[in-house]
Design a protein around this motif. Structure first.
Motif, PDB file in Angstrom:
ATOM      1  N   GLY A   4       0.818  -1.217   0.000  1.00  0.00           N
ATOM      2  CA  GLY A   4       0.000   0.000   0.000  1.00  0.00           C
ATOM      3  C   GLY A   4       0.847   1.259   0.000  1.00  0.00           C
ATOM      4  N   ALA A   5       1.920   1.263   0.800  1.00  0.00           N
ATOM      5  CA  ALA A   5       2.811   2.430   0.844  1.00  0.00           C
ATOM      6  C   ALA A   5       3.509   2.632  -0.500  1.00  0.00           C
ATOM      7  N   LEU A   6       3.915   1.522  -1.130  1.00  0.00           N
ATOM      8  CA  LEU A   6       4.557   1.614  -2.448  1.00  0.00           C
ATOM      9  C   LEU A   6       3.571   2.148  -3.485  1.00  0.00           C
ATOM     10  N   ILE A   7       2.322   1.708  -3.410  1.00  0.00           N
ATOM     11  CA  ILE A   7       1.289   2.223  -4.320  1.00  0.00           C
ATOM     12  C   ILE A   7       1.168   3.728  -4.177  1.00  0.00           C
ATOM     13  N   PHE A   8       1.138   4.220  -2.932  1.00  0.00           N
ATOM     14  CA  PHE A   8       1.008   5.660  -2.709  1.00  0.00           C
ATOM     15  C   PHE A   8       2.184   6.422  -3.314  1.00  0.00           C
TER      16      PHE A   8
END
Length: 440
Positions: A20-24
């Motif tokens: 999720g953090a990488l997506i952001f």
């Protein structure tokens, strides 16, 4: 698969939130790559003479290419998997971003912007498909809100960063500098993200069970209280059981999915007019300096980040995965804000506050358009459903900046705000016609 299972971490994991953090981060960079044109546009128009219509066309050509890439992207992800296709698209996005800085004519600008649209088009389908595969049902709205908050956080960073780059080096360096992060991130994505959590050795058995079993658990355990607590709301939003769509043909036959796509068409139109034209409006109409423009132009996107996060959490937690109410709230209040903007204050602080509120209200329901098909499609065909919603959405985003340019060449900014208010009303009416899928 067995080797992965043997190596799987024994301790409790939360690796989905690393994804999720990488997506952001990835989509913040991608959003910045598309948004930087709006800040550069007043300076581009000094070097390459163009009318408002031509300037609008330059903004729109990216989105026409972007929309064309959606359905082929859905097919590519289904056939080749997410990691390879996504990483290649991210790398191509960086390449075309850098090429824009080398343009020597208006024609080359258009060619490179078209190429950027084709390159970036696969990214949202890859991200929403990753969310659908990696997150349980009760977290999908929140995670999609985070993803679309990134789409608006990029434009938050763009105006002040571009103002500094322009001051010291000129507009071309905007595109050179913005091209660099995506190259690194394309490699990181390829190494870290797998098609499904079961393929990653960083995901524990406990986390894998949480991801896979949550949909059924929440449907049985929470259904009775959900019906009791939301009985009136469910009647208003026409909640009912909807058959799961598990074929590509079924997507095109589902008015619920097509209606959501049409609603997204109108809302994306509003977002992209603001993205393309607000910096020019602040300099040419409000008479702001580059510094003031940079600060005020970021305001609607700060609001958008807040709105997307609030909307995602609201639909997951407060509304028990009901997506339609947030869509209706956004369309209703955005109509009011567009009318207010016809006679907006000149003071930068007050105008920035008004744009901040506009961004919040516009985006409370924005993330739900991509989540909505998750509740009525199988995971296999969801990439195509997501592609369909995004195709129509980006076509709206493509048409609107061009229409705004035509209105500015022939009328005034008041007509642009009225046009956007009409888009909001049409969105509201369209969303009224679709059903909210029952959760049990």
């Amino acid at each position: 698969m067995e080797a992965v299972a043997m190596e799987r971490t024994k301790s409790k994991s939360h690796f989905r939130w690393v994804i999720g953090a990488l997506i952001f981060i990835v989509y913040t960079v991608a959003a910045a790559d598309r948004a930087n044109l709006g800040v550069a546009l007043p300076f581009l128009r000094k070097e390459f003479v163009m009318s408002n219509t031509e300037a609008g066309a330059l903004a729109s050509i990216f989105l026409f290419a972007y929309s064309l890439a959606q359905l082929p992207s859905g097919l590519a992800y289904t056939r080749f998997g997410i990691p390879r296709v996504f990483s290649l698209a991210m790398l191509a996005t960086s390449l075309f971003t850098g090429l824009i800085g080398t343009a020597s004519s208006l024609l080359m600008l258009k060619i490179y912007r078209f190429g950027l649209g084709l390159a970036e088009g696969p990214l949202p389908i890859g991200i929403t498909s990753t969310i659908n595969n990696w997150f349980p049902a009760r977290e999908k709205g929140t995670m999609t809100g985070i993803f679309l908050a990134a789409a608006k956080f990029g434009p938050v960073l763009v105006p002040p960063v571009c103002a500094v780059i322009i001051h010291y080096w000129g507009w071309r360096y905007i595109f050179y500098i913005f091209a660099l992060p995506g190259i690194v991130l394309s490699v990181v994505w390829l190494l870290v993200v797998k098609n499904r959590p079961s393929e990653s050795r960083h995901v524990s058995e406990e986390e894998l069970q949480h991801i896979n079993d949550d949909r059924a658990a929440s449907g049985t355990a929470q259904a009775p209280s959900s019906k009791r607590d939301f009985a009136l709301l469910d009647r208003l939003i026409r909640t009912s059981k909807v058959a799961t769509v598990d074929t590509t043909k079924g997507i095109f036959r589902s008015w619920n999915i097509m209606g959501a796509a049409l609603g997204y068409f109108f809302m994306t139109a509003i977002v992209n007019v603001l993205l393309a034209w607000i910096p020019t409006y602040l300099i040419s109409v409000k008479g702001y300096s580059v510094t003031n423009m940079g600060m005020v132009a970021a305001a609607p996107w700060v609001g958008a980040v807040i709105g997307n996060l609030l909307g995602g959490m609201m639909t997951d937690r407060l509304l028990d995965k009901r997506r339609k109410p947030a869509m209706l709230i956004s369309a209703f209040f955005t109509t009011i804000m567009m009318v207010i903007l016809i006679n907006s204050p000149a003071d930068p602080f007050l105008y920035g506050a008004l744009l901040l509120l506009t961004g919040i209200l516009l985006n409370i329901g924005y993330s739900t358009y991509m989540v909505y098909p998750m509740g009525m499609t199988s995971r296999k065909v969801y990439p195509m459903a997501s592609a369909m919603v995004n195709t129509l959405g980006q076509l709206g985003g493509a048409c609107a900046p061009l229409i705004a340019g035509l209105l500015l060449d022939n009328y005034s900014w008041s007509y642009v705000w009225v046009f956007l208010a009409v888009c909001s009303v049409l969105c509201f009416i369209t969303i009224l016609t679709i059903r909210e899928p029952a959760h049990a």
